[in-house]
Design an enzyme around this catalytic site. Structure first.
Site, mmCIF file in Angstrom:
data_model
loop_
_atom_site.group_PDB
_atom_site.id
_atom_site.type_symbol
_atom_site.label_atom_id
_atom_site.label_comp_id
_atom_site.label_asym_id
_atom_site.label_seq_id
_atom_site.Cartn_x
_atom_site.Cartn_y
_atom_site.Cartn_z
ATOM 1 C CB VAL A 127 -0.958 -0.012 1.215
ATOM 2 C CG1 VAL A 127 -1.619 1.342 1.402
ATOM 3 C CG2 VAL A 127 -2.007 -1.087 1.028
ATOM 4 C CG LEU A 179 -3.766 -0.960 -3.035
ATOM 5 C CD1 LEU A 179 -3.190 -2.361 -3.068
ATOM 6 C CD2 LEU A 179 -2.642 0.039 -3.146
ATOM 7 C CB CYS A 182 -6.823 -7.506 2.826
ATOM 8 S SG CYS A 182 -5.499 -6.313 2.598
HETATM 9 N N1 LIG Z 1 -1.979 -5.308 0.778
HETATM 10 C C1 LIG Z 1 -3.161 -4.910 0.338
HETATM 11 O O1 LIG Z 1 -3.655 -5.346 -0.700
HETATM 12 C C2 LIG Z 1 -3.938 -3.881 1.114
HETATM 13 C C3 LIG Z 1 -5.045 -3.257 0.508
HETATM 14 C C4 LIG Z 1 -5.746 -2.298 1.230
HETATM 15 C C5 LIG Z 1 -5.367 -2.003 2.534
HETATM 16 N N2 LIG Z 1 -4.308 -2.646 3.109
HETATM 17 C C6 LIG Z 1 -3.916 -2.272 4.472
HETATM 18 O O2 LIG Z 1 -2.805 -1.378 4.364
HETATM 19 C C7 LIG Z 1 -1.888 -1.577 5.450
HETATM 20 C C8 LIG Z 1 -0.512 -1.921 4.904
HETATM 21 O O3 LIG Z 1 -0.594 -3.137 4.210
HETATM 22 P P1 LIG Z 1 0.622 -3.691 3.320
HETATM 23 O O4 LIG Z 1 0.140 -4.932 2.677
HETATM 24 O O5 LIG Z 1 1.152 -2.580 2.469
HETATM 25 O O6 LIG Z 1 1.689 -4.017 4.479
HETATM 26 P P2 LIG Z 1 3.162 -4.548 4.325
HETATM 27 O O7 LIG Z 1 3.380 -5.490 5.433
HETATM 28 O O8 LIG Z 1 3.419 -4.977 2.917
HETATM 29 O O9 LIG Z 1 4.066 -3.247 4.568
HETATM 30 C C9 LIG Z 1 4.148 -2.571 5.766
HETATM 31 C C10 LIG Z 1 5.467 -1.784 5.777
HETATM 32 O O10 LIG Z 1 5.479 -0.916 6.916
HETATM 33 C C11 LIG Z 1 6.822 -0.853 7.390
HETATM 34 N N3 LIG Z 1 6.826 -0.317 8.768
HETATM 35 C C12 LIG Z 1 6.459 -0.943 9.919
HETATM 36 N N4 LIG Z 1 6.586 -0.095 10.961
HETATM 37 C C13 LIG Z 1 7.034 1.081 10.461
HETATM 38 C C14 LIG Z 1 7.347 2.332 11.040
HETATM 39 N N5 LIG Z 1 7.247 2.545 12.333
HETATM 40 N N6 LIG Z 1 7.775 3.322 10.220
HETATM 41 C C15 LIG Z 1 7.908 3.115 8.884
HETATM 42 N N7 LIG Z 1 7.625 1.951 8.295
HETATM 43 C C16 LIG Z 1 7.194 0.941 9.066
HETATM 44 C C17 LIG Z 1 7.305 -2.281 7.260
HETATM 45 O O11 LIG Z 1 8.710 -2.369 7.304
HETATM 46 C C18 LIG Z 1 6.708 -2.660 5.902
HETATM 47 O O12 LIG Z 1 7.598 -2.369 4.846
HETATM 48 C C19 LIG Z 1 -2.529 -2.678 6.306
HETATM 49 O O13 LIG Z 1 -3.284 -2.073 7.302
HETATM 50 C C20 LIG Z 1 -3.423 -3.418 5.329
HETATM 51 O O14 LIG Z 1 -4.497 -4.056 5.982
HETATM 52 C C21 LIG Z 1 -3.585 -3.564 2.418
#
Ligand SMILES: NC(=O)c1ccc[n+]([C@@H]2O[C@H](COP(=O)([O-])OP(=O)(O)OC[C@H]3O[C@@H](n4cnc5c(N)ncnc54)[C@H](O)[C@@H]3O)[C@@H](O)[C@H]2O)c1
Length: 442
Positions: free
Chosen positions: A11, A153, A260
């Site tokens: 995201v 997304l 998700c």
């Molecule tokens: N993956 C999807 O398709 C999707 C779609 C919609 C919403 N979401 C939501 O979006 C959020 C993120 O999902 P994702 O799949 O991108 O997660 P992800 O696990 O791929 O990425 C999370 C990132 O955050 C970083 N991080 C953790 N703590 C941090 C901090 N203190 N400062 C800076 N960076 C930090 C991690 O190192 C990691 O790179 C979640 O809440 C998820 O539910 C995900």
């Protein structure tokens, strides 16, 4: 605008790259220095179509930067977007530890009037919690503006979804804050829906749980189709062309996975329970999905009697096509079940093998092509509907197998190909099986 995005996962990175593409100056911050190192060299740590090209373009044009320093990354920023992970806790609720740590760590670097937007999927009330944490850890007497802007997304089409969203939800408690976020998205020309913060937080869970329920619904219809001799593809077309229902999320198969749906359905169920609402519909959605992931193994056991020492070729490991993400992928459960049955598994996935090794280790072997995976196989399980599998010459595949049998967990093969079946057995989900009468015996 100057924007900082925290978290460079699916995201955060897609959001950062697309906001740069529409003209903003974006700094993406992540505590994972390895990821930041890769990103600074123009390499995407995740597989997502078009992502790396846009990343390179916008970095070259000076609108996109990467850092692991809050001090550098937050300097002079107008809007801070939190897009860190909110995985599932042991009890099924959303684990807010990353978002809370993020709030605490950014607090000392914030300047007066900055807007903090939560894009991560978070339970109702989280914005208020984050605001409290920030206010108790910031140095000066500053005011901040909170907003909720959930993300919709889909992995595998993240860039297209971010640049062309169906709608953008902005939850804010003042018009001024909502207008500022609307301004950020203006170049996308997307419909904007403004709500309260709490409604925006809930919209995300309500949407994902609804889509997951739609999948479990069609999967139960598919199971019924198998019992009564109907074809779920016809049912889905007949249902889905009704505008009130719609065709999307009516593809029967072996259930949903990913980072998700599983966690969001559980978290919403728990939130409802906490507030005295028995949301038993969601319990059924989860139960049906759990059972559906066992379907191919059950069918294979029924067909072979025992799976001991059978060689099963898995086509696909990632939870869906066009991504390398293995989080909650149905393949994980299938591999565990097959191992318990004493089967030998050889898997092929176009991009997820590296991540799969981290989850499945040497429980299975990994092939470099579908042809390599099927050598001497007793059966193929199609687990992920990559386009590559849809276009395979299925008769050629079957000819090379010890026992020409395919269990298709995603209904990848279309009618015309099935008519061409010259040997073997083909077992789809919720559709009539095709069994060529002169097949080799197993
Ligand atoms: N993956 C999807 O398709 C999707 C779609 C919609 C919403 N979401 C939501 O979006 C959020 C993120 O999902 P994702 O799949 O991108 O997660 P992800 O696990 O791929 O990425 C999370 C990132 O955050 C970083 N991080 C953790 N703590 C941090 C901090 N203190 N400062 C800076 N960076 C930090 C991690 O190192 C990691 O790179 C979640 O809440 C998820 O539910 C995900």
């Amino acid at each position: 605008m100057k924007i900082s995005v925290l978290g460079t996962g699916y995201v955060g990175l897609s959001t950062g790259v697309c906001l740069a593409e529409i003209g903003h100056f974006v700094t993406c911050i992540d505590i994972n220095q390895h990821k930041i190192g890769q990103l600074c060299q123009g390499k995407s740590p995740i597989y997502e179509p078009f992502l790396e090209n846009l990343l390179l373009k916008n970095a070259d044009e000076g609108r996109l930067k990467f850092t692991s320093s809050y001090l550098n990354g937050l300097e002079g920023t107008d809007i801070i977007i939190l897009a860190v992970g909110t995985p599932q806790s042991e009890d099924g609720s959303a684990d807010l530890s990353y978002i809370m740590k993020c709030a605490k760590d950014i607090a000392p670097h914030l300047t007066d009037g900055v807007t903090v937007v939560i894009k991560s999927t978070v339970p109702v009330g989280t914005n208020e919690l984050v605001e409290k944490i920030i206010m108790s850890h910031c140095n000066n007497d500053i005011t901040i503006n909170m907003a909720s802007n959930p993300e919709f997304l889909r992995q595998g089409s993240a860039i297209n979804d971010t640049l062309h969203p169906d709608r953008i939800i902005i939850g804010a408690n003042s018009k001024k804050v909502a207008d500022k976020i609307e301004e950020m998205y203006l170049p996308l020309k997307a419909p904007i829906i403004k709500t309260s913060i709490r409604s925006a937080e809930l919209i995300k869970y309500a949407s994902n749980a609804f889509l997951a329920t739609k999948i479990s619904y069609i999967n139960q219809i598919a199971n019924l189709c198998e019992m009564v001799g109907a074809d779920v593809n016809d049912i889905a077309l007949g249902m889905g062309t009704d505008k009130r229902i719609g065709l999307s999320f009516l593809q029967a198969g072996i259930g949903y996975g990913g980072s998700c749906f599983p966690k969001d359905v559980k978290a919403l169920h728990l939130t409802a329970e906490k507030h005295g609402i028995q949301f038993s519909l969601l319990k059924e959605t989860m139960r049906i999905n759990d059972e559906q992931q066992e379907l191919l193994v059950k069918k294979a056991k029924k067909r072979f009697g025992s799976l001991k020492s059978k060689k099963i070729a898995l086509f696909g490991l990632s939870f869906k096509p066009n991504t390398d993400d293995m989080r909650e992928a149905p393949s994980i459960k299938i591999v565990r079940l097959l191992s318990n049955e004493g089967a030998n598994v050889v898997a092929y996935d176009p991009v997820a093998t590296h991540n799969a090794r981290e989850v499945l280790g040497n429980m299975i072997s990994y092939a470099n092509s579908p042809e390599e995976a099927i050598l001497d196989a007793d059966a193929v399980f199609i687990v992920t509907d990559w386009d590559e599998f849809k276009h395979l010459n299925i008769t050629n595949i079957l000819k090379k197998m010890r026992c020409p049998i395919i269990f298709d967990g995603r209904n990848c093969l279309d009618e015309s190909m099935l008519h061409l079946l010259e040997i073997g057995e083909y077992y789809p989900v919720g559709r009539p099986s095709v069994i060529f009468s002169n097949q080799k015996s197993d």
